[in-house]
Design a protein around this motif. Structure first.
Motif, PDB file in Angstrom:
ATOM      1  N   PRO A 138       1.474   4.349  -5.040  1.00 26.17           N
ATOM      2  CA  PRO A 138       0.151   4.803  -5.483  1.00 26.17           C
ATOM      3  C   PRO A 138      -0.755   3.628  -5.829  1.00 26.17           C
ATOM      4  O   PRO A 138      -0.305   2.553  -6.228  1.00 26.17           O
ATOM      5  CB  PRO A 138       0.480   5.655  -6.708  1.00 26.17           C
ATOM      6  CG  PRO A 138       1.847   6.179  -6.438  1.00 26.17           C
ATOM      7  CD  PRO A 138       2.567   5.056  -5.737  1.00 26.17           C
ATOM      8  N   ALA A 139      -2.054   3.848  -5.705  1.00 30.79           N
ATOM      9  CA  ALA A 139      -3.038   2.769  -5.817  1.00 30.79           C
ATOM     10  C   ALA A 139      -2.966   2.031  -7.149  1.00 30.79           C
ATOM     11  O   ALA A 139      -3.287   0.842  -7.219  1.00 30.79           O
ATOM     12  CB  ALA A 139      -4.440   3.334  -5.615  1.00 30.79           C
ATOM     13  N   ARG A 140      -2.548   2.700  -8.217  1.00 35.50           N
ATOM     14  CA  ARG A 140      -2.517   2.067  -9.529  1.00 35.50           C
ATOM     15  C   ARG A 140      -1.543   0.896  -9.577  1.00 35.50           C
ATOM     16  O   ARG A 140      -1.625   0.060 -10.480  1.00 35.50           O
ATOM     17  CB  ARG A 140      -2.148   3.080 -10.609  1.00 35.50           C
ATOM     18  CG  ARG A 140      -0.728   3.602 -10.513  1.00 35.50           C
ATOM     19  CD  ARG A 140      -0.458   4.702 -11.543  1.00 35.50           C
ATOM     20  NE  ARG A 140      -0.802   4.321 -12.895  1.00 35.50           N
ATOM     21  CZ  ARG A 140      -0.054   3.573 -13.669  1.00 35.50           C
ATOM     22  NH1 ARG A 140       1.092   3.093 -13.213  1.00 35.50           N
ATOM     23  NH2 ARG A 140      -0.425   3.289 -14.897  1.00 35.50           N
ATOM     24  N   ASP A 187       0.809  -1.211   0.000  1.00 35.80           N
ATOM     25  CA  ASP A 187       0.000   0.000   0.000  1.00 35.80           C
ATOM     26  C   ASP A 187       0.849   1.272   0.000  1.00 35.80           C
ATOM     27  O   ASP A 187       0.299   2.374  -0.031  1.00 35.80           O
ATOM     28  CB  ASP A 187      -0.918   0.025   1.231  1.00 35.80           C
ATOM     29  CG  ASP A 187      -1.950  -1.089   1.194  1.00 35.80           C
ATOM     30  OD1 ASP A 187      -2.575  -1.270   0.133  1.00 35.80           O
ATOM     31  OD2 ASP A 187      -2.124  -1.776   2.214  1.00 35.80           O
ATOM     32  N   ASP A 220       2.806  12.381  -3.144  1.00 39.12           N
ATOM     33  CA  ASP A 220       1.390  12.344  -2.799  1.00 39.12           C
ATOM     34  C   ASP A 220       0.726  11.229  -3.601  1.00 39.12           C
ATOM     35  O   ASP A 220       0.628  11.315  -4.831  1.00 39.12           O
ATOM     36  CB  ASP A 220       0.743  13.699  -3.107  1.00 39.12           C
ATOM     37  CG  ASP A 220      -0.699  13.796  -2.622  1.00 39.12           C
ATOM     38  OD1 ASP A 220      -1.359  12.742  -2.480  1.00 39.12           O
ATOM     39  OD2 ASP A 220      -1.170  14.931  -2.392  1.00 39.12           O
ATOM     40  N   ARG A 221       0.266  10.201  -2.924  1.00 39.42           N
ATOM     41  CA  ARG A 221      -0.312   9.047  -3.612  1.00 39.42           C
ATOM     42  C   ARG A 221      -1.544   9.430  -4.426  1.00 39.42           C
ATOM     43  O   ARG A 221      -1.856   8.812  -5.440  1.00 39.42           O
ATOM     44  CB  ARG A 221      -0.670   7.950  -2.611  1.00 39.42           C
ATOM     45  CG  ARG A 221       0.526   7.361  -1.894  1.00 39.42           C
ATOM     46  CD  ARG A 221       0.122   6.366  -0.809  1.00 39.42           C
ATOM     47  NE  ARG A 221      -0.359   5.118  -1.390  1.00 39.42           N
ATOM     48  CZ  ARG A 221      -1.637   4.748  -1.396  1.00 39.42           C
ATOM     49  NH1 ARG A 221      -2.562   5.534  -0.872  1.00 39.42           N
ATOM     50  NH2 ARG A 221      -1.999   3.598  -1.927  1.00 39.42           N
ATOM     51  N   ASN A 222      -2.247  10.434  -3.979  1.00 38.40           N
ATOM     52  CA  ASN A 222      -3.497  10.827  -4.642  1.00 38.40           C
ATOM     53  C   ASN A 222      -3.269  11.680  -5.885  1.00 38.40           C
ATOM     54  O   ASN A 222      -4.197  11.900  -6.658  1.00 38.40           O
ATOM     55  CB  ASN A 222      -4.389  11.578  -3.656  1.00 38.40           C
ATOM     56  CG  ASN A 222      -4.814  10.699  -2.482  1.00 38.40           C
ATOM     57  OD1 ASN A 222      -5.148   9.533  -2.658  1.00 38.40           O
ATOM     58  ND2 ASN A 222      -4.786  11.268  -1.280  1.00 38.40           N
ATOM     59  N   LYS A 223      -2.063  12.180  -6.059  1.00 40.08           N
ATOM     60  CA  LYS A 223      -1.781  13.047  -7.199  1.00 40.08           C
ATOM     61  C   LYS A 223      -0.868  12.377  -8.229  1.00 40.08           C
ATOM     62  O   LYS A 223      -0.424  13.032  -9.171  1.00 40.08           O
ATOM     63  CB  LYS A 223      -1.144  14.355  -6.716  1.00 40.08           C
ATOM     64  CG  LYS A 223      -2.076  15.213  -5.873  1.00 40.08           C
ATOM     65  CD  LYS A 223      -1.404  16.519  -5.467  1.00 40.08           C
ATOM     66  CE  LYS A 223      -2.357  17.381  -4.645  1.00 40.08           C
ATOM     67  NZ  LYS A 223      -1.710  18.655  -4.229  1.00 40.08           N
TER      68      LYS A 223
END
Length: 572
Positions: free
Chosen positions: A337-339, A334, A430-433
């Motif tokens: 990044p999620a991808r 985890d 930043d995992r979300n960006k």
């Protein structure tokens, strides 16, 4: 057990590394690697030896399998006690023997560490808190490869484990394409192929039963020439592997294939390996440019005939030829990044037989996955291992990526086989960006000579190699053998049209290294002179000179690689 005792046990054993430590700083240059934006790398250890696969325990300890067993052992254990990302304890272990010098696997499964030599799979029980296994090594599987009827060649034994107590081991093909005599130009392949009885597939074994032989296992899948990269995908509960494709097409079938086709084909096949599947070796190979399996020339193919190729297991991706996929890891962490979750990382060790085009591979790629299938095109994840742009000879590469494993905090660890450097790759952004902007630079890496499909004319290095060889020839050889390669007619024999020049490469290399004296006959004429040893020349110079004389003066033989020179030197 009391709660206090349980807490104490965790504190000295398998406590999760990421719950008590922040990620360490990456090296200023990421240890030489080029990564997507937001990622950093730190060199854990610089030179543990010729590293193959690795595994990382739940407390962060790293275990690496070495290619061969040295005086200190055939495996290496590393620990970072001050959590700066650098190993400060490095210990060798394992006093087993490996006459094949082809150790590969290193995996942790159910608190055991499993590892393999060319012929044996071992395991040791790990002791909580201890770096080196205290238990005696158990022999789980033995392969008597030296005494097999059809011989042995692709004897690497990577390992994978499912969720039901099974261990998976490939048994590679003993040759190239199942000829009665291996790698004989123009020779037909055997049909049916008798080698498939014991080779060219994956066998399933009991992961916990000591003393097994190949006959104790079950043939799980067949028609796969050689596997070094293999992993069990937990997200879809399926085995995946990458096949090393067959060798030099132009050498064995020069009337059907040219140098360019031989450099980029056949594809390295990324396969979903289900029980009972058949990928078609030795009868078929995959052509990623045509997008289908084609009949091998040993069985009547010509680079166009598909035959019954569609009836065999098709790869989910066909990568360009000879990239040498040597490890596969499905990411479950985890931190990234999620991808990246459930996607596949593949280490391409790099080619050796792409000349006269640049050698290729030498990087780690990523394949996004969703629902058990690739959800997008493959990407360059880590590059820069070779430290040179155009890799003419395999020996030019400063590092060749080999093994991949995930740490308990989701960091990705990569080994290389030249010196044995180990990297730890971490995500600090930043995992979300994370998205297209961070991947754009990596997409441009596909234009580099170690990754792109070479242009048939512009990327042919033959002229460059021949120019360097001509220069070295004039400096060291031309005075005797003359600029036209015809010799002086009395003391120094001609190189033009000489069977000694166009024949056995090994003998020709030995002449350069050892020199030559006494009578010899060339083209029916006897000569009796002395040629001094030229072992002072660099490996590259020897390869260049010999390539030049084998391709000049009317000679039309294949070139000599640096790797071939090195192998002859090692055999002396």
């Amino acid at each position: 057990m009391t709660v206090t005792a349980a807490v104490l046990l965790l504190s000295i054993g398998f406590i999760r590394y990421d719950t008590v430590n922040k990620l360490p700083k990456g090296d200023p240059d990421n240890g030489g690697l080029v990564l997507p934006g937001g990622f950093e790398a730190v060199v854990v250890a610089d030179s543990v030896g010729s590293a193959r696969h690795l595994a990382v325990n739940q407390n962060g300890d790293i275990y690496v399998k070495l290619r061969s067993v040295g005086p200190k052992g055939g495996s290496v254990a590393l620990r970072d006690t001050d959590h700066d990302g650098k190993a400060d304890i490095i210990q060798n272990f394992g006093n087993y023997t490996d006459p094949g010098s082809y150790g590969t696997a290193m995996r942790i499964h159910n608190d055991y560490i499993y590892y393999s030599t060319a012929g044996v799979v071992f395991r040791n029980k790990l002791t909580p808190g201890k770096l080196i296994p205290e238990s005696e090594a158990e022999v789980i599987l033995t392969d008597d490869y030296k005494n097999k009827v059809h011989g042995s060649e692709h004897i690497a034994k990577p390992l994978a484990f499912d969720n039901d107590g099974h261990m998976y081991v490939p048994f590679g093909a003993p040759g190239d394409v199942c000829q009665a005599q291996n790698r004989v130009p123009g020779m037909a392949g055997q049909d049916p192929c008798p080698q498939l009885e014991e080779h060219g597939g994956v066998w399933q074994f009991d992961a916990n039963k000591p003393g097994q032989l190949q006959s104790d296992g079950k043939k799980y899948a067949t028609g796969i020439r050689s596997i070094v990269a293999m992993d069990w995908n937990k997200s879809d509960n399926t085995l995946y592997a990458l096949q090393h494709g067959r060798d030099n097409l132009v050498r064995t079938w020069p009337d059907l294939y040219n140098n360019w086709q031989s450099a980029v084909l056949p594809s390295e096949e990324f396969l979903r390996v289900k029980e009972g599947s058949n990928a078609g070796w030795p009868y078929y190979y995959y052509d990623h440019m045509q997008g289908k399996k084609l009949l091998n020339p040993e069985y009547g193919g010509d680079g166009k005939k598909a035959g019954k190729g569609a009836e065999f297991e098709q790869p989910i991706i066909g990568f360009p030829g000879h990239w040498a996929p040597n490890d596969l890891h499905f990411y479950q962490g985890d931190q990234f990044p999620a991808r990246y979750k459930n996607g596949a990382f593949i280490a391409f060790h790099g080619s050796t037989i792409r000349a006269p085009y640049p050698q290729a591979g030498y990087f780690v790629c990523f394949v996004p996955f969703k629902n058990g299938a690739p959800s997008g095109p493959w990407e360059v994840f880590a590059d820069g291992f070779a430290r040179v742009d155009t890799i003419i000879n395999t020996a030019d590469a400063k590092a060749r990526p080999m093994g991949i494993a995930m740490g308990p905090d989701g960091s990705l660890y990569i080994t290389e086989s030249v010196k044995g450097k180990i990297w730890r790759i971490m995500y600090k952004g930043d995992r979300n960006k994370f998205g297209k902007a961070q991947l754009a630079a990596m997409e441009k890496r596909k234009e580099r000579t170690n990754i792109k499909t070479p242009d048939i004319v512009k990327d042919n290095l033959e002229k460059k190699i021949l120019a360097a060889g001509e220069q070295a020839y004039k400096l060291y050889c031309g005075a005797c053998h003359q600029g036209d390669g015809k010799g002086d007619g009395s003391r120094f024999p001609p190189l033009a049209g000489s069977e000694r020049v166009t024949g056995d490469k090994r003998k020709l290399i030995e002449v350069i290294l050892k020199g030559l004296s006494g009578p010899l006959t060339v083209k029916g004429v006897e000569y009796n002179g002395v040629m001094p040893a030229h072992d002072f020349l660099k490996n590259e110079e020897i390869a260049q000179i010999l390539t030049y004389i084998r391709m000049s003066f009317g000679n039309k033989a294949s070139g000599v690689s640096v790797g071939e020179v090195i192998r002859v030197k090692k055999a002396q």
